[in-house]
Design an enzyme around this catalytic site. Structure first.
Site, PDB file in Angstrom:
ATOM      1  N   LEU A 232      27.234  24.045 -87.379  1.00 27.67           N
ATOM      2  CA  LEU A 232      28.525  23.872 -86.694  1.00 27.67           C
ATOM      3  C   LEU A 232      28.403  22.853 -85.561  1.00 27.67           C
ATOM      4  CD1 LEU A 232      29.819  27.566 -86.553  1.00 27.67           C
ATOM      5  CD2 LEU A 232      30.288  25.824 -88.284  1.00 27.67           C
TER       6      LEU A 232
ATOM      7  N   ASP B 255      29.319  13.983 -86.333  1.00 22.47           N
ATOM      8  CA  ASP B 255      29.361  15.171 -85.482  1.00 22.47           C
ATOM      9  C   ASP B 255      29.883  14.850 -84.084  1.00 22.47           C
ATOM     10  OD1 ASP B 255      28.307  16.358 -87.658  1.00 22.47           O
ATOM     11  OD2 ASP B 255      26.294  16.611 -86.846  1.00 22.47           O
TER      12      ASP B 255
END
Ligand code: ADP
Ligand code: MG
Length: 384
Positions: free
Chosen positions: A122, A169
């Protein structure tokens, strides 16, 4: 104890404020960023927070409540050093800012607390980088725009930490907008926010609770396999990267690439890129069942052609479908970590219960199913 109280306990003074940055999921477009592709991530409402105060000297002192340890360096002596473990993500930000000519007049005390699981796909690492870059720019008025934050955070990973990671990211966190996903071309760093209006439906995060293993070695292997495929195809197509090849060319590509493994990797990349475009169209049309189909196709491609999912991600994806998800897929690099599922909002409790028991029966492990909102980028949460 809240983060301000922990800060007081650890540093002996009150923080000037608390900043936070979100985690991210990738809706679709997996393993495309280093292939120059277009991806579709979104920031989610799981946060890393930092309480911070300005010091009178030039030291950066940092403590993480997640790892229960802290480190310090002097800004004047900051250099690459592996003994600082996770704190290199923090010190690397100051290293790059100073190297790039930004003035940091004082040191900082920083206390970190995160609800983003570490090493679960995540992007807790990019959230930490973006958070520290953002708060430093705000406190010392460095004037960094969100896109500059992305670039600094990427340089920390590439030039300071020595990782060959792409841009997805950092961008998905630093550029995030509430209720939008980010259609991001990782090659040109061009992007567009796409509203994520799912009506009665929502994305949920499924945690396998299996840490990603083998991830860096297998990741590098996939990078090399794609490079091999690209070097063959460059002789026949006028391309810079695999993601430029249209899906209609797959039959021709099958003839050109004799190695079955390399062909499968290339096939994943090309079909996945096509799924990103199809997914974007389906979002515009609010075609929920098409979104689900594409999620499932993406997972299958990552499982069979790219071979990066693994037993636990496959088990949780299957559990999600058995429990009534419209679609589900692994998210992030794979080999453990998290998956996402698209479900009907009012069905969450029942869905969660079913996934937990199915996953437990298959693996003997406890999963987590987390409801998330699609959220905005780094921000000041509270000020003293
Ligand atoms: P992911 O980004 O998917 O969570 P990574 O392996 O890229 O996985 O990054 C995880 C690393 O980021 C951790 O091992 C640690 O070094 C650092 N990190 C992230 N969040 C924190 C935190 N709250 N406290 C300390 N270190 C953190
Ligand atoms: Mg990471």
């Amino acid at each position: 104890m809240n983060i301000e109280e922990s800060f007081l306990k650890y540093f002996g003074c009150a923080p000037l404020g608390v900043y936070r940055a979100p985690a991210r999921i990738n809706l679709i477009g997996e393993h495309l960023d280093y292939n120059g592709g277009t991806v579709l991530p979104a920031a989610i409402s799981l946060y890393i927070s930092a309480a911070v105060s300005i010091r009178d000297d030039s030291k950066i002192k940092v403590y993480s409540l997640n790892t229960n340890n802290g480190f310090e360096v002097d800004l004047e002596e900051i250099k690459k050093d592996s003994k600082y473990e996770w704190a290199n993500y923090v010190f690397g930000v100051f290293y790059i800012l100073l190297r790039d000519g930004y003035k940091i007049p004082k040191g900082l005390n920083i206390l970190i607390s995160s609800e983003i699981p570490l090493g679960s796909g995540l992007s807790s690492s990019a959230a930490l980088l973006v958070l520290i870059t953002h708060l430093t720019s705000e406190i010392f008025k460095l004037g960094l725009l969100p896109i500059d934050v992305v670039k600094v955070a990427k340089k920390v990973e590439n030039d300071y930490l020595g990782l060959k990671s792409g841009i997805m990211d950092q961008a998905s966190i630093a550029l995030a907008k509430e209720n939008c996903c980010l259609l991001l071309n990782c090659d040109k760093l061009e992007y567009k926010h796409i509203p994520l209006d799912l009506g009665d439906y929502t994305f949920v995060v499924l945690k396998t609770n299996v840490p990603r293993s083998l991830v860096s070695s297998k990741y590098n292997e996939r990078v090399e396999e794609c490079q091999k495929g690209l070097s063959v195809l460059k002789k026949h197509f006028d391309i810079n990267n695999l993601c430029e090849i249209e899906v209609s060319k797959l039959d021709k590509i099958r003839e050109l690439i004799s190695d079955d493994v390399i062909y499968s990797r290339v096939k994943h990349v090309i079909t996945e890129q096509n799924r990103v475009y199809e997914f974007t169209k389906a979002l515009e049309k609010k075609d929920i069942s098409k979104l689900g189909e594409l999620l499932n196709e993406s997972h299958l491609s990552l499982k069979e052609d790219y071979e990066v999912s693994g037993r636990y991600l496959d088990a949780i994806q299957e559990a999600a479908l058995n429990a009534g998800a419209i679609g589900a897929r692994m998210t992030g690099a794979g080999f453990g970590g998290c998956a996402i599922a698209l479900i009907k909002k009012d069905f969450f409790n029942e869905f969660k219960e079913r996934v937990l028991s199915d996953y437990y029966n298959k693996t003997g492990l406890h999963a987590d199913v987390v409801e998330v909102n699609i959220t905005s980028g780094p921000e000041l949460l509270r000020k003293r």
